[in-house]
Design a protein around this motif. Sequence first.
Motif, mmCIF file in Angstrom:
data_model
loop_
_atom_site.group_PDB
_atom_site.id
_atom_site.type_symbol
_atom_site.label_atom_id
_atom_site.label_comp_id
_atom_site.label_asym_id
_atom_site.label_seq_id
_atom_site.Cartn_x
_atom_site.Cartn_y
_atom_site.Cartn_z
ATOM 1 N N MET A 9 0.843 -1.201 0.000
ATOM 2 C CA MET A 9 0.000 0.000 0.000
ATOM 3 C C MET A 9 0.880 1.254 0.000
ATOM 4 N N SER A 10 0.494 2.200 -0.828
ATOM 5 C CA SER A 10 1.298 3.417 -0.942
ATOM 6 C C SER A 10 1.263 4.230 0.354
ATOM 7 N N LEU A 11 2.310 4.997 0.559
ATOM 8 C CA LEU A 11 2.387 5.820 1.770
ATOM 9 C C LEU A 11 1.676 7.164 1.601
ATOM 10 N N ASP A 28 8.825 3.459 7.606
ATOM 11 C CA ASP A 28 8.096 4.197 6.566
ATOM 12 C C ASP A 28 8.984 5.272 5.941
ATOM 13 N N ASN A 29 9.839 5.897 6.760
ATOM 14 C CA ASN A 29 10.761 6.895 6.213
ATOM 15 C C ASN A 29 11.665 6.262 5.154
ATOM 16 N N VAL A 30 12.104 5.051 5.431
ATOM 17 C CA VAL A 30 12.979 4.357 4.483
ATOM 18 C C VAL A 30 12.178 3.943 3.248
ATOM 19 N N ARG A 31 10.995 3.377 3.496
ATOM 20 C CA ARG A 31 10.177 2.883 2.383
ATOM 21 C C ARG A 31 9.722 4.026 1.465
ATOM 22 N N LEU A 32 9.654 5.233 2.045
ATOM 23 C CA LEU A 32 9.201 6.394 1.264
ATOM 24 C C LEU A 32 10.039 6.586 -0.005
ATOM 25 N N ALA A 33 11.332 6.301 0.106
ATOM 26 C CA ALA A 33 12.209 6.482 -1.050
ATOM 27 C C ALA A 33 11.817 5.567 -2.212
ATOM 28 N N LEU A 34 11.230 4.416 -1.871
ATOM 29 C CA LEU A 34 10.742 3.512 -2.917
ATOM 30 C C LEU A 34 9.355 3.932 -3.372
ATOM 31 N N ASP A 35 8.551 4.333 -2.391
ATOM 32 C CA ASP A 35 7.158 4.684 -2.674
ATOM 33 C C ASP A 35 7.064 5.857 -3.657
ATOM 34 N N VAL A 36 7.926 6.861 -3.479
ATOM 35 C CA VAL A 36 7.857 8.036 -4.365
ATOM 36 C C VAL A 36 8.224 7.673 -5.799
ATOM 37 N N ASP A 88 7.226 2.255 -6.269
ATOM 38 C CA ASP A 88 7.400 0.880 -5.811
ATOM 39 C C ASP A 88 6.764 0.734 -4.438
ATOM 40 N N ASN A 89 5.537 0.227 -4.417
ATOM 41 C CA ASN A 89 4.888 -0.008 -3.118
ATOM 42 C C ASN A 89 4.460 -1.467 -3.002
ATOM 43 N N SER A 90 5.254 -2.330 -3.595
ATOM 44 C CA SER A 90 4.944 -3.760 -3.586
ATOM 45 C C SER A 90 5.419 -4.401 -2.280
ATOM 46 N N ALA A 91 5.138 -5.688 -2.148
ATOM 47 C CA ALA A 91 5.610 -6.423 -0.975
ATOM 48 C C ALA A 91 7.141 -6.461 -0.964
ATOM 49 N N ARG A 92 7.711 -6.432 -2.158
ATOM 50 C CA ARG A 92 9.180 -6.435 -2.235
ATOM 51 C C ARG A 92 9.763 -5.168 -1.618
ATOM 52 N N LEU A 100 8.713 -3.716 0.993
ATOM 53 C CA LEU A 100 8.808 -3.939 2.437
ATOM 54 C C LEU A 100 10.061 -4.754 2.772
ATOM 55 N N ALA A 101 10.317 -5.750 1.929
ATOM 56 C CA ALA A 101 11.504 -6.592 2.162
ATOM 57 C C ALA A 101 12.774 -5.757 1.986
ATOM 58 N N LYS A 102 12.798 -4.916 0.951
ATOM 59 C CA LYS A 102 13.974 -4.053 0.725
ATOM 60 C C LYS A 102 14.171 -3.105 1.909
ATOM 61 N N THR A 103 13.053 -2.610 2.437
ATOM 62 C CA THR A 103 13.124 -1.694 3.580
ATOM 63 C C THR A 103 13.757 -2.394 4.787
ATOM 64 N N LYS A 104 13.299 -3.631 5.029
ATOM 65 C CA LYS A 104 13.857 -4.397 6.164
ATOM 66 C C LYS A 104 15.355 -4.609 5.964
ATOM 67 N N ASP A 105 15.730 -4.941 4.727
ATOM 68 C CA ASP A 105 17.148 -5.175 4.432
ATOM 69 C C ASP A 105 17.979 -3.916 4.684
ATOM 70 N N ALA A 106 17.434 -2.775 4.211
ATOM 71 C CA ALA A 106 18.174 -1.512 4.371
ATOM 72 C C ALA A 106 18.346 -1.160 5.845
ATOM 73 N N LEU A 107 17.247 -1.376 6.617
ATOM 74 C CA LEU A 107 17.333 -1.092 8.058
ATOM 75 C C LEU A 107 18.340 -2.027 8.722
ATOM 76 N N ALA A 108 18.339 -3.283 8.293
ATOM 77 C CA ALA A 108 19.293 -4.245 8.866
ATOM 78 C C ALA A 108 20.718 -3.832 8.523
ATOM 79 N N MET A 109 20.909 -3.330 7.321
ATOM 80 C CA MET A 109 22.258 -2.946 6.891
ATOM 81 C C MET A 109 22.814 -1.804 7.745
ATOM 82 N N VAL A 110 21.933 -0.900 8.165
ATOM 83 C CA VAL A 110 22.413 0.209 9.006
ATOM 84 C C VAL A 110 22.298 -0.140 10.492
ATOM 85 N N GLY A 111 21.916 -1.387 10.782
ATOM 86 C CA GLY A 111 21.883 -1.868 12.168
ATOM 87 C C GLY A 111 20.713 -1.358 12.969
ATOM 88 N N LEU A 112 19.623 -1.023 12.289
ATOM 89 C CA LEU A 112 18.489 -0.477 13.032
ATOM 90 C C LEU A 112 17.191 -1.240 12.750
#
Lengths: 349, 228
Positions: A1-3, B80-88, B91-95, B97-109
């Motif tokens: 879902m879009s933000l 959501d702040n991280v996912r925003l970069a994809l959303d704009v 890209d608001n697919s399930a992938r 969300l997975a990319k967001t988790k990966d990015a957060l993991a990469m920065v240790g957060l």
Amino acid sequence: MSLIYRLASRNLFHDRLRFIATVVGIVFSIVLVTVQLGLYLGFGRVVTTMIDHAAADLWIMPLGTKCFEDPSTLDERKRFQALSINGVAQAADGLLPWNLVEGSLDALAIPGAVAIDRSYFGRLGVSGIGDSAEIRGHKVEVRAVTNGIRSFTTTPYVFTTLDRGRTYTGISANKATYFLVRVSPGADVESVRRGLKANLSDVDVLTTAEFRDRSRSFWLFGTGAGFALFAGALLGMIVGTVIVAQTLYSSTKDHLNEFATLRAIGSSSVYIHKVIICQALISAVIGFCFAAAIGVIVVAATADTALPIVMTPALTLVLFLLTLLMCVISAVAAIVHVTRIDPVMVFTR
Amino acid sequence: MTAPVVEAVDIAKWLGTGAAQVQALKGVSLTLRGGELTLLMGPSGSGKTTLLSILGCMLTPTRGTIFQSYHLFPTLTAADNVRLALDVRGDNSARALAKTKDALAMVGLAHKAEAFPLELSGGEQQRIAIARAIVGQPSAILADEPTASLDGENGNAVMTLLAEIAKDRSRGVLVVAHDPRILRFADRVVHIEDGCIVREERGGAVLKKDESDCAIHDHAEKHDAVQE
């Protein structure tokens, strides 16, 4: 879902005071429009009450009659001429009361008997069945009571026999304002109408629907009442648009840095426009819900008045679409402002 | 040597109007290559941020940007702040969300995904900003003084992270910096002064000192300049 929705809603709810101001503006505007358009519908219904409840396929009336209340009269001979036309089953020169809550139609045969609506008891100085009053020096007695037959003018409707009605209103015994025609079973209404027009001079012959439209058109547009109601509705829309535009604009200005950040991280202008329009639509939906709730109260409060505010599903839908349209138009100023954002501003802060 | 991920040639930029007009960049050429962290250093007003902002706006689809003051959305969670970069970018697919988790993991957060920016420290906020910059897997990452608002420890952590990202040969990282303490993280250091690149170093060796660079472009600017 879009933000987009999340960003828009949080931008809106972040400043609660401004959000409340936006919603109040929308509610004020939509309630005003509801009242005006509801009055328009109510007025349109009230002015055709008698036409709607008359049992007639065709109405014969003096040529150029503008509305039901037009006092022009026809000669009784035309009724007999009408009865001679092929396909005419009945040509009555009176109509019966409906929604009787006390007494009976038969009681109207008693000398001096009248039927009135219970909502006029106070104005006519009576309190129910058996009470007496005077019409132009003629003593009358309430023998039947109706509910909900109200006139939109200051003059109440009073039902009695045709002869006494003529006496009370000073119309000659051989005159009538309308003849209500019922066509024979299987007869074509249009053919009968053509026959009546061909054989009766100086009359209009209208179907019930046509007479309803003519009457409504006269009262709403011939008198300017409809334009006044529409002008009020338009004013409501303008006020609402200005209020919502102002609050959306200032909200956008407050979040300009965030919109510039969106641009700087790769957002298109369209994405930002969607956020602003989403803000406008969220405001619209919430504002409309409150306005609709107030509208229901207003409709209920005016239901028993001479000019009720009427709400129909179609009008509700129209009001909802108007609310959305008003809020989207309001977003234009904010969109124009945000279009000029230079994402570079983010680098300098 | 890896392929360039950003190549800017002969960039000129005027700021202001009329008598107040100044030339912020005087024909700067800069190539950013994958697999290296380039530091862009220079005094205040030298044109570092102007160059970075021009590069940032030129490279909208393929770059990630890290700002000096984070610019996180206070009403959105870290994830959501991280996912925003994809959303704009649609890209608001399930992938996503997975990319967001990966990015957060990469920065240790990864454990701070649901925290709001105000609940995070300055260093954590900057790491979220880095996650936002890298989530789209851009070939170029532009960072505007990413350690400016951080203490030494957090600054080091952020620079370590950026240096780690720059090890990927498909990505180039350009960091605008004032602070000489972060020199050790750089593969290459580019010095800019008065809108001109005056010096370039790699591994302690001076690769370029071309004073004539700006002089040439001062004359060419009339037809090549990006004018405001």
